[in-house]
Enzyme design. Sequence first.
Site, PDB file in Angstrom:
ATOM      1  CG  HIS A  66      37.741  20.087  57.529  1.00 46.09           C
ATOM      2  ND1 HIS A  66      37.033  19.025  56.993  1.00 46.09           N
ATOM      3  CD2 HIS A  66      37.626  21.100  56.649  1.00 46.09           C
ATOM      4  CE1 HIS A  66      36.521  19.390  55.823  1.00 46.09           C
ATOM      5  NE2 HIS A  66      36.858  20.636  55.598  1.00 46.09           N
ATOM      6  CG  ASP A 115      41.432  19.489  56.920  1.00 45.13           C
ATOM      7  OD1 ASP A 115      41.284  18.374  57.452  1.00 45.13           O
ATOM      8  OD2 ASP A 115      42.057  20.416  57.485  1.00 45.13           O
ATOM      9  CE1 TYR A 136      26.434   5.855  56.490  1.00 49.24           C
ATOM     10  CE2 TYR A 136      28.552   6.018  57.614  1.00 49.24           C
ATOM     11  CZ  TYR A 136      27.482   6.625  56.995  1.00 49.24           C
ATOM     12  OH  TYR A 136      27.449   7.981  56.865  1.00 49.24           O
ATOM     13  CD  GLU A 170      49.714  21.745  57.603  1.00 51.07           C
ATOM     14  OE1 GLU A 170      48.656  22.363  57.402  1.00 51.07           O
ATOM     15  OE2 GLU A 170      50.835  22.306  57.638  1.00 51.07           O
TER      16      GLU A 170
END
Length: 391
Positions: free
Chosen positions: A99, A104, A296, A371
């Site tokens: 990741h 994640d 895209y 985090e």
Amino acid sequence: MDIQKRVNEIYNELVNIRRELHMHPELSENEYETMNRICSYLDKWGIEYKKSVADTGVVAIIRGREGGRTVAARADIDALPVVELNDLAFKSKNEGIMHACGHDIHTAIHLGVARLFKEMENEFQGNVKIFFQPAEETIGGAKRMIEEGVLKNPDVDYMLSLHVMPSLDVGEIEIKYGKLNAATNEFTIRITGKSAHAAYPEQSVDSIVVAGNIIVALQTLVSRNISPLNSVVLTLGKINGGTKNNVIAGEVTLSGTLRTLDEDTRNYAKKRVREIVENTAKAHGASATVEFDEGYPALINNDEVVDALKESAESVLGKDKVRLKEYPSMGADDFSFFCRETKGAYYNLGCGNRDKGWTWPLHSGKLIADEEAIKVGVVLQTVTLMKLLKK
């Protein structure tokens, strides 16, 4: 509900979820285990959902009081074919997959958002949809989800998405009005000349020479055909041709990418690429074709949604933590498909920590995200979605 207090209470659980996802990354179009993990948490919290959307995606819905608007948020869930170089306790267990783009964290954030809205379902009017989207890194899972009706029944009025950004410290965000990310078109050029022995070039039409002239001529697209006030990128990344040192090549293939920020420029640039390639080849006695793959579209934020996001962020984080991005990025994200269909906004969420040296870029095997970004993301997404529900 005191949203900040509740996020603090569930933060450790969300970190554990993120680490579980980090240890078990899956590539685009193969996110089956990831899908099942997401569903297991939604089941645990009693949240309604539909799985196997676009094969490996999940759509969660929290229904508030009857009436009102429907808002949505998107989390991309796929990983990258990158070897993780960090020695973390929760290092990837899937060799060669990581990741490395922070999906994640995106997934953990939006599981937290879904949980909070479920706990507040009697406190708001309307509906909240959370899209756990596959294949952002490859084929554009957003487009497939839209084609399968995720924006309908009930119809989505406003939408948000975010991306972690290690160049921003945790606690900071970066927003932009209008054009944010480029449209993409991969392309292939096939040149056909005439092969001959290297000792007798007059018998040939040298496709390598033709390719060289095409490469040079294409540089004028940006420098002479496009206004310097408009951003366009044309990159040739691959060339193949020839079979032997003493044989003049009869065929050469070039491939690259074209990046633009609006549809008019996109169409004009594609037209000019064709003209330059075909006419340069013809001038040298060869022929050439150009094939474009539709990638895209440009990601263009809606001002109304950015206003709501800015107000929420200044309230939650403080004005000094909200950065206004001056120029668009020529990178791409398939959230652009959602922005074509509904009012949406996409922003960058700080996950870096300069004090700890956690500033490695996205797609790096050394990426380490702070985090605490999970906490910031859950609060900001929840507060902004709640604000949009009340519009």
